[in-house]
Design a protein around this motif. Structure first.
Motif, PDB file in Angstrom:
ATOM      1  N   ASP A  35      34.096  40.334  54.481  1.00  0.00           N
ATOM      2  CA  ASP A  35      34.635  39.262  53.640  1.00  0.00           C
ATOM      3  C   ASP A  35      35.902  38.723  54.305  1.00  0.00           C
ATOM      4  O   ASP A  35      36.965  38.645  53.694  1.00  0.00           O
ATOM      5  CB  ASP A  35      34.911  39.783  52.221  1.00  0.00           C
ATOM      6  N   TYR A  73      39.126  40.619  53.758  1.00  0.00           N
ATOM      7  CA  TYR A  73      39.438  41.098  52.408  1.00  0.00           C
ATOM      8  C   TYR A  73      38.620  42.355  52.095  1.00  0.00           C
ATOM      9  O   TYR A  73      38.307  42.653  50.940  1.00  0.00           O
ATOM     10  CB  TYR A  73      39.211  39.992  51.367  1.00  0.00           C
ATOM     11  N   HIS A 118      40.037  46.771  45.947  1.00  0.00           N
ATOM     12  CA  HIS A 118      38.888  47.407  46.608  1.00  0.00           C
ATOM     13  C   HIS A 118      39.237  47.647  48.065  1.00  0.00           C
ATOM     14  O   HIS A 118      40.131  47.004  48.610  1.00  0.00           O
ATOM     15  CB  HIS A 118      37.671  46.491  46.519  1.00  0.00           C
ATOM     16  N   PHE A 173      30.383  37.355  43.849  1.00  0.00           N
ATOM     17  CA  PHE A 173      29.664  36.736  44.968  1.00  0.00           C
ATOM     18  C   PHE A 173      28.168  36.591  44.698  1.00  0.00           C
ATOM     19  O   PHE A 173      27.395  36.255  45.591  1.00  0.00           O
ATOM     20  CB  PHE A 173      29.855  37.570  46.241  1.00  0.00           C
ATOM     21  N   PHE A 211      33.146  42.403  44.108  1.00  0.00           N
ATOM     22  CA  PHE A 211      32.802  41.420  45.141  1.00  0.00           C
ATOM     23  C   PHE A 211      31.555  41.904  45.890  1.00  0.00           C
ATOM     24  O   PHE A 211      30.564  42.270  45.282  1.00  0.00           O
ATOM     25  CB  PHE A 211      34.034  41.162  46.031  1.00  0.00           C
ATOM     26  N   GLN A 233      32.530  46.192  49.450  1.00  0.00           N
ATOM     27  CA  GLN A 233      33.913  46.198  48.932  1.00  0.00           C
ATOM     28  C   GLN A 233      33.996  47.030  47.645  1.00  0.00           C
ATOM     29  O   GLN A 233      34.175  46.478  46.554  1.00  0.00           O
ATOM     30  CB  GLN A 233      34.372  44.755  48.663  1.00  0.00           C
ATOM     31  N   ARG A 289      51.361  39.014  49.003  1.00  0.00           N
ATOM     32  CA  ARG A 289      50.452  38.279  48.127  1.00  0.00           C
ATOM     33  C   ARG A 289      49.417  39.324  47.709  1.00  0.00           C
ATOM     34  O   ARG A 289      48.811  39.984  48.548  1.00  0.00           O
ATOM     35  CB  ARG A 289      49.839  37.117  48.902  1.00  0.00           C
ATOM     36  N   ASP A 311      46.042  40.498  46.231  1.00  0.00           N
ATOM     37  CA  ASP A 311      44.671  40.038  46.023  1.00  0.00           C
ATOM     38  C   ASP A 311      44.116  40.557  44.686  1.00  0.00           C
ATOM     39  O   ASP A 311      44.344  41.719  44.322  1.00  0.00           O
ATOM     40  CB  ASP A 311      43.816  40.581  47.179  1.00  0.00           C
ATOM     41  N   VAL A 312      43.384  39.717  44.001  1.00  0.00           N
ATOM     42  CA  VAL A 312      42.710  40.085  42.741  1.00  0.00           C
ATOM     43  C   VAL A 312      43.670  40.835  41.799  1.00  0.00           C
ATOM     44  O   VAL A 312      43.332  41.891  41.251  1.00  0.00           O
ATOM     45  CB  VAL A 312      41.442  40.940  42.994  1.00  0.00           C
ATOM     46  N   MET A 346      35.908  33.536  39.961  1.00  0.00           N
ATOM     47  CA  MET A 346      37.042  34.404  40.290  1.00  0.00           C
ATOM     48  C   MET A 346      37.783  34.839  39.020  1.00  0.00           C
ATOM     49  O   MET A 346      38.798  35.519  39.067  1.00  0.00           O
ATOM     50  CB  MET A 346      37.977  33.640  41.230  1.00  0.00           C
ATOM     51  N   GLU A 384      47.644  37.044  42.867  1.00  0.00           N
ATOM     52  CA  GLU A 384      46.470  36.172  42.819  1.00  0.00           C
ATOM     53  C   GLU A 384      45.717  36.536  41.543  1.00  0.00           C
ATOM     54  O   GLU A 384      44.881  37.436  41.534  1.00  0.00           O
ATOM     55  CB  GLU A 384      45.571  36.390  44.040  1.00  0.00           C
ATOM     56  N   HIS A 431      42.196  29.315  50.765  1.00  0.00           N
ATOM     57  CA  HIS A 431      40.961  29.628  51.493  1.00  0.00           C
ATOM     58  C   HIS A 431      39.777  29.924  50.573  1.00  0.00           C
ATOM     59  O   HIS A 431      38.723  30.324  51.061  1.00  0.00           O
ATOM     60  CB  HIS A 431      41.228  30.836  52.397  1.00  0.00           C
ATOM     61  N   ASP A 432      39.951  29.782  49.270  1.00  0.00           N
ATOM     62  CA  ASP A 432      38.871  30.059  48.314  1.00  0.00           C
ATOM     63  C   ASP A 432      38.376  28.809  47.592  1.00  0.00           C
ATOM     64  O   ASP A 432      37.445  28.902  46.782  1.00  0.00           O
ATOM     65  CB  ASP A 432      39.346  31.059  47.242  1.00  0.00           C
ATOM     66  N   ARG A 439      32.689  29.437  50.704  1.00  0.00           N
ATOM     67  CA  ARG A 439      34.019  28.935  51.043  1.00  0.00           C
ATOM     68  C   ARG A 439      34.235  28.632  52.520  1.00  0.00           C
ATOM     69  O   ARG A 439      35.354  28.334  52.931  1.00  0.00           O
ATOM     70  CB  ARG A 439      35.042  29.970  50.547  1.00  0.00           C
ATOM     71  N   ARG A 449      37.557  26.838  55.717  1.00  0.00           N
ATOM     72  CA  ARG A 449      38.080  27.881  56.616  1.00  0.00           C
ATOM     73  C   ARG A 449      37.886  27.566  58.090  1.00  0.00           C
ATOM     74  O   ARG A 449      38.078  28.437  58.944  1.00  0.00           O
ATOM     75  CB  ARG A 449      37.385  29.202  56.283  1.00  0.00           C
TER      76      ARG A 449
HETATM   77  C1  NOJ Z   1      40.407  36.835  46.622  1.00  0.00           C
HETATM   78  C2  NOJ Z   1      40.508  36.370  48.037  1.00  0.00           C
HETATM   79  O1  NOJ Z   1      41.364  35.272  48.108  1.00  0.00           O
HETATM   80  C3  NOJ Z   1      39.101  36.064  48.471  1.00  0.00           C
HETATM   81  O2  NOJ Z   1      39.063  35.390  49.684  1.00  0.00           O
HETATM   82  C4  NOJ Z   1      38.342  37.355  48.526  1.00  0.00           C
HETATM   83  O3  NOJ Z   1      36.988  37.094  48.837  1.00  0.00           O
HETATM   84  C5  NOJ Z   1      38.398  38.080  47.193  1.00  0.00           C
HETATM   85  N1  NOJ Z   1      39.697  38.068  46.597  1.00  0.00           N
HETATM   86  C6  NOJ Z   1      37.991  39.515  47.365  1.00  0.00           C
HETATM   87  O4  NOJ Z   1      39.010  40.204  48.043  1.00  0.00           O
END
Ligand code: NOJ
Length: 556
Positions: A72, A75, A115, A160, A183, A187, A217, A219-220, A242, A280, A341-342, A429, A433
């Motif tokens: 991923d 990630y 994760h 996903f 995800f 993961q 930053r 994540d999740v 998300m 995030e 990037h998402d 996405r 990218r």
């Molecule tokens: C949020 C991240 O910005 C994204 O790119 C990623 O796929 C998921 N979290 C899982 O880590």
């Protein structure tokens, strides 16, 4: 313009850098590629720091560059304390950090605590260990339902696509327990009720803080704690993948996550220099989003309700007003963000003519593709407005060039797990990218010397190359530079705004003697006599702001 009301909206007091910073997101694999293998790297970033300095940003946030099988795009972390060879070495990281700091640019790194990769040593140990073992207890393993455990433990669906559970084969070769993955199946989610997990992440924070990073930053940041008992839950069809689409979801925004951030707040407070956490967290309302930045929790959190707001003046006024109220109410700055990037790049997203939920992406067969000229105008206007708002603003690499989404990527190049897990139903996405164009005539548009590129760059990106835009006074790049410089000179990151009434299709306010107006309608907005423009989102003559444009101006 008559004033609608004199509603003063203030960012919170305090002088920490993150309250007002313009922070530039680097997606390392697509920024600059020093090694020439087609994937960007840390030495590539170091080589381009002067370009970021000249853009004027205060800080950079790097998406993950840690050891990872890249299922991923990083990630999926296999070792939180090392750099993946794709991106370089720890020494390259230290060098990049030192070079950034010497230019006065702070550095935030991405932390992925929800994760790990399935290649992480802990997960490999868990696979070898028995059900009920301490090794399995670091992740979310459960017995399956059905007579022989052949059904997943509950009905949750992965962000996903497909189910959220994967069944393992036990050491004796028999079909065994299932593990949870919000995800991709590569993961596996950590179990954040586990003390070992908590201690490990305190230690990971310290590892990077000791190296000198200015923050994380996270994540999740809304997903780490799941409702006890893992009850069945089926999202409504149009729920944002998300998170953020529904009031109650058993794996998003559970109260327990806040204890984790209170704990981390203390860890960061041990260090000097106002280190910061940015969450995030995709949540349905701004009032809930603001819970992530209460005084003893995170310092910032992304303002996704703002990012998701369509090109509509009334909705935009409302989300700005509410953001300042809600974040101000807990003493935090609002953040502002239009791209990352998402999501579909805002130079395309703001002109889409069909629904496009987060994670869907745009590809050759998508409906409602944007008019690129309208999209770019709106993007420039949206950023002109955003950079006048009090608080901290996030930029995503390439938006300063006005890059659109890459919408024609051939199927065989796609890499987002979303594409695979939905059998091509959702493009995912990859379109936001694609590696950056630096020069029009060089191989891979100057991304590297070899011409290799992990995703193909559209031919028309030659016109967006940074070198080309450098020479054009009216380019998007030079607009961003001017906006960032003026924002700093006029201290627009702090203080308050006063709303003005410039009609139903306008977003208008002033900051001291500086007036800001954005036109989201179809008719020009006449500003009248005595106007001196300070910035126009794109050049126009006279005193009427055209549709899809914005301006900063003063009045005699
Ligand atoms: C949020 C991240 O910005 C994204 O790119 C990623 O796929 C998921 N979290 C899982 O880590």
């Amino acid at each position: 313009m008559a004033q609608l009301e004199q509603l003063e909206q203030s960012a919170a007091p305090g002088s920490e850098w993150w309250r007002t910073a313009v922070i530039y997101q680097i997606y390392p694999r697509s920024f600059a590629d020093a090694s020439g293998d087609g994937i960007g790297d840390l030495p590539g970033i170091t080589s381009r720091l002067d370009d970021l300095k000249s853009l004027g940003v205060d800080a950079i946030w790097l998406s993950p560059f840690m050891t990872s099988p890249q299922k991923d795009a990083g990630y999926d972390v296999a070792d939180y304390r090392d750099v993946d060879p794709l991106f370089g070495t720890l020494a390259d990281f230290d060098e990049m950090l030192a070079q950034a700091h010497s230019r006065g640019i702070r550095v935030i790194v991405d932390l992925v605590p929800n994760h790990s990769s399935d290649q992480h040593a802990w997960f490999q140990e868990a696979l070898k260990a028995a059900p009920g073992s301490p090794e399995r207890a670091r992740y979310v393993f459960r017995d399956g339902r059905g007579e022989n455990g052949e059904l997943p433990p509950n009905n949750w669906q992965s962000v996903f696509g497909g189910g959220m559970w994967e069944r393992v084969t036990e050491a004796d070769g028999t079909p065994g327990q299932w593990y949870l993955h919000i995800f991709d199946a590569t993961q596996p989610d950590f179990d954040w009720t586990n003390e070992e997990v908590k201690e490990e992440f305190r230690s990971i924070l310290r590892f990077w803080l000791d190296r000198g990073v200015d923050g994380f930053r996270v994540d999740v940041a809304h997903g780490m704690v799941k409702e006890a008992g893992l009850p069945d839950y089926a999202p409504v069809a149009d729920a944002d993948s998300m998170g953020g689409g529904e009031e109650y979801v058993p794996y998003w925004g559970q109260d327990g996550v806040h204890d984790i951030y209170r704990d981390w707040h203390q860890v960061l407070a041990e260090y000097d220099g106002d280190r910061a956490l940015c969450g995030e967290a995709w949540l349905p309302t701004l009032s809930r989003t603001a819970l992530w930045v209460r005084p003893d929790e995170m310092h910032q959190t992304f303002n996704f309700p703002y990012l998701m707001t369509p090109w509509d003046a009334q909705q935009l006024r409302e989300v700005i007003r509410e953001s300042l109220e809600e974040f101000g109410g807990v003493g935090a700055p609002s953040t502002w963000v239009l791209s990352n990037h998402d999501v579909v790049r805002h130079a395309s997203r703001l002109a889409l003519t069909a629904d496009n939920p987060q994670g869907e992406g745009i590809g050759p067969k998508s409906e409602g593709k944007p008019d690129q000229v309208v999209g770019l105008s709106r993007a420039r206007a949206a950023t002109t407005l955003m950079l006048a708002l009090p608080g901290s603003a996030y930029l995503y690499q390439g938006e300063e060039l006005g890059l659109p989404e890459a919408m024609e990527i051939p199927d065989e190049f796609r890499q987002d797990p979303t594409w695979f897990r939905t059998n091509g139903e959702r493009y995912g996405r990859d379109g936001c990218r694609v590696p950056l164009p630096w020069s029009a005539d060089a191989p891979a548009f100057g991304f590297n010397d070899t011409g290799a590129s992990w995703l193909p760059q559209p031919a028309e990106w030659a016109t967006f190359a940074r070198e080309v835009e450098e020479k054009d006074a009216d380019s998007t790049l030079n607009l961003y530079r001017r906006l960032i410089e003026l924002r700093r000179d006029r201290s627009l990151g702090t203080g308050s705004l006063v709303w003005e009434d410039a009609g139903a299709d306008a977003v208008a306010f002033h900051r001291g003697d500086l007036h800001i107006v954005a036109n989201l309608g179809e008719q020009p907005i006449e500003l009248g006599e005595g106007v001196t423009f300070v910035v126009q989102s794109e050049p126009f003559a006279g005193t009427a702001v055209p549709p899809n444009a914005a301006a900063w101006f003063t009045r005699a």
